[in-house]
Motif scaffolding. Structure first.
Motif, PDB file in Angstrom:
ATOM      1  N   SER A 172       0.854  -1.195   0.000  1.00 42.27           N
ATOM      2  CA  SER A 172       0.000   0.000   0.000  1.00 42.27           C
ATOM      3  C   SER A 172       0.887   1.241   0.000  1.00 42.27           C
ATOM      4  N   THR A 175       0.527   3.977   1.739  1.00 42.29           N
ATOM      5  CA  THR A 175       0.715   4.482   3.105  1.00 42.29           C
ATOM      6  C   THR A 175       0.322   3.384   4.095  1.00 42.29           C
ATOM      7  N   ASP A 226      -1.687   3.768   6.636  1.00 44.21           N
ATOM      8  CA  ASP A 226      -3.118   3.894   6.929  1.00 44.21           C
ATOM      9  C   ASP A 226      -3.986   3.195   5.886  1.00 44.21           C
ATOM     10  N   GLU A 227      -3.490   3.099   4.662  1.00 46.32           N
ATOM     11  CA  GLU A 227      -4.259   2.462   3.591  1.00 46.32           C
ATOM     12  C   GLU A 227      -4.181   0.945   3.647  1.00 46.32           C
ATOM     13  N   TYR A 228      -3.238   0.408   4.452  1.00 42.97           N
ATOM     14  CA  TYR A 228      -3.036  -1.049   4.483  1.00 42.97           C
ATOM     15  C   TYR A 228      -4.179  -1.736   5.226  1.00 42.97           C
ATOM     16  N   SER A 229      -4.697  -2.796   4.616  1.00 41.81           N
ATOM     17  CA  SER A 229      -5.781  -3.573   5.210  1.00 41.81           C
ATOM     18  C   SER A 229      -5.473  -5.059   5.041  1.00 41.81           C
TER      19      SER A 229
END
Length: 268
Positions: free
Chosen positions: A187, A189, A191-194
């Motif tokens: 990802s 960033t 924060d974008e990682y899921s």
């Protein structure tokens, strides 16, 4: 227990992953041979010393089988087999060394590839030995019954799987280390990682144990002293090639390795 992980940004230049964040498994500790043996001993009728004896015989037996061009299949683990690392050659090598494992020279036929038309060696496997076969071979060389050996091998697979899923790395003397790995996409960033979106699957990473030889180079312990032979060459050619120095590079037995074909691990 869920698998623990930490985020890392790939900084290597000139790669598609550069600048992206990936999840790397985080291991909270390492369990070694004796600790694993104690866990197994608690679930069977054998003494801890007998379990350790089975481990030792397992490593010795696997080494002999791998050097005899066999594939070794262990329930709960996967399959171990020999592989070869080599340099590119534009012509078929006629060189061979003293051998235990067999190789076969094949020409790469894949079109639109930089290796098309080049010759490569691949390890030839003459059979597969499973846990039952291993137990029978090991029984012939020790005082423990084959049924007890099979029970230890079964418990070994279950114990390692449990510890891996607890974010523990497992190291078995003479064999190597097992740990969980994460395969997925990066990802931009953190924060974008899921996990749901970026993690594709979990797999078992296996790192063979290595030891330094007389020259100071590291060799895989399981394959120490192993040589290879070319089954494409007739006996007359092999004898001639063995006595003559190589002019094409040939196969260096120092880079003979083996592959652990992983079984997927499902984690809740």
């Amino acid at each position: 227990m869920p698998i623990l992980y930490k985020m890392k940004c790939i900084t290597a230049p000139h790669t598609s992953a550069s600048g992206k964040y990936y999840a790397l498994t985080q291991h909270t500790g390492t369990w070694r041979t004796r600790e694993v043996a104690r866990l197994i001993q608690a679930n069977c009728s054998l003494k801890e010393s007998d379990v350790l004896g089975v481990f030792s015989k397992l490593v010795c037996t696997m080494k002999l089988l791998l050097q005899d061009s066999q594939r070794v299949q262990l329930d709960g683990f996967g399959t171990f087999k020999n592989s070869l690392q080599q340099e590119l050659h534009s012509s078929q090598s006629k060189n061979t060394t003293n051998y235990a494992s067999t190789l076969q020279i094949k020409q790469r036929q894949k079109k639109n590839s930089r290796t098309a038309g080049l010759y490569f060696a691949r390890a030839v496997h003459v059979g597969v030995i499973d846990a039952d076969g291993l137990a029978k071979i090991m029984q012939a060389n020790c005082t423990i019954k084959a049924t007890d050996i099979k029970a230890v091998l079964t418990e070994l697979g279950e114990t390692i799987a449990t510890q891996l899923q607890n974010s523990i790395r497992v190291k078995l003397d003479g064999l190597g280390s097992f740990k969980i790995g994460i395969r997925g996409i990066g990802s931009k960033t953190i924060d974008e990682y899921s996990v749901a979106k970026n993690v594709r699957d979990l797999h078992t990473n296996f790192q063979p144990e290595t030891k330094k030889d007389a020259t100071g180079l590291r060799q895989r312990a399981m394959l120490g002293g192993m040589k290879v032979r070319n089954e494409n060459i007739e006996e007359k050619e092999a004898t001639k090639a063995k006595s003559a120095p190589s002019t094409t590079g040939g196969i260096n037995s120092k880079v003979l390795t083996f592959i652990f074909l992983k079984q997927p691990i499902t984690v809740q």
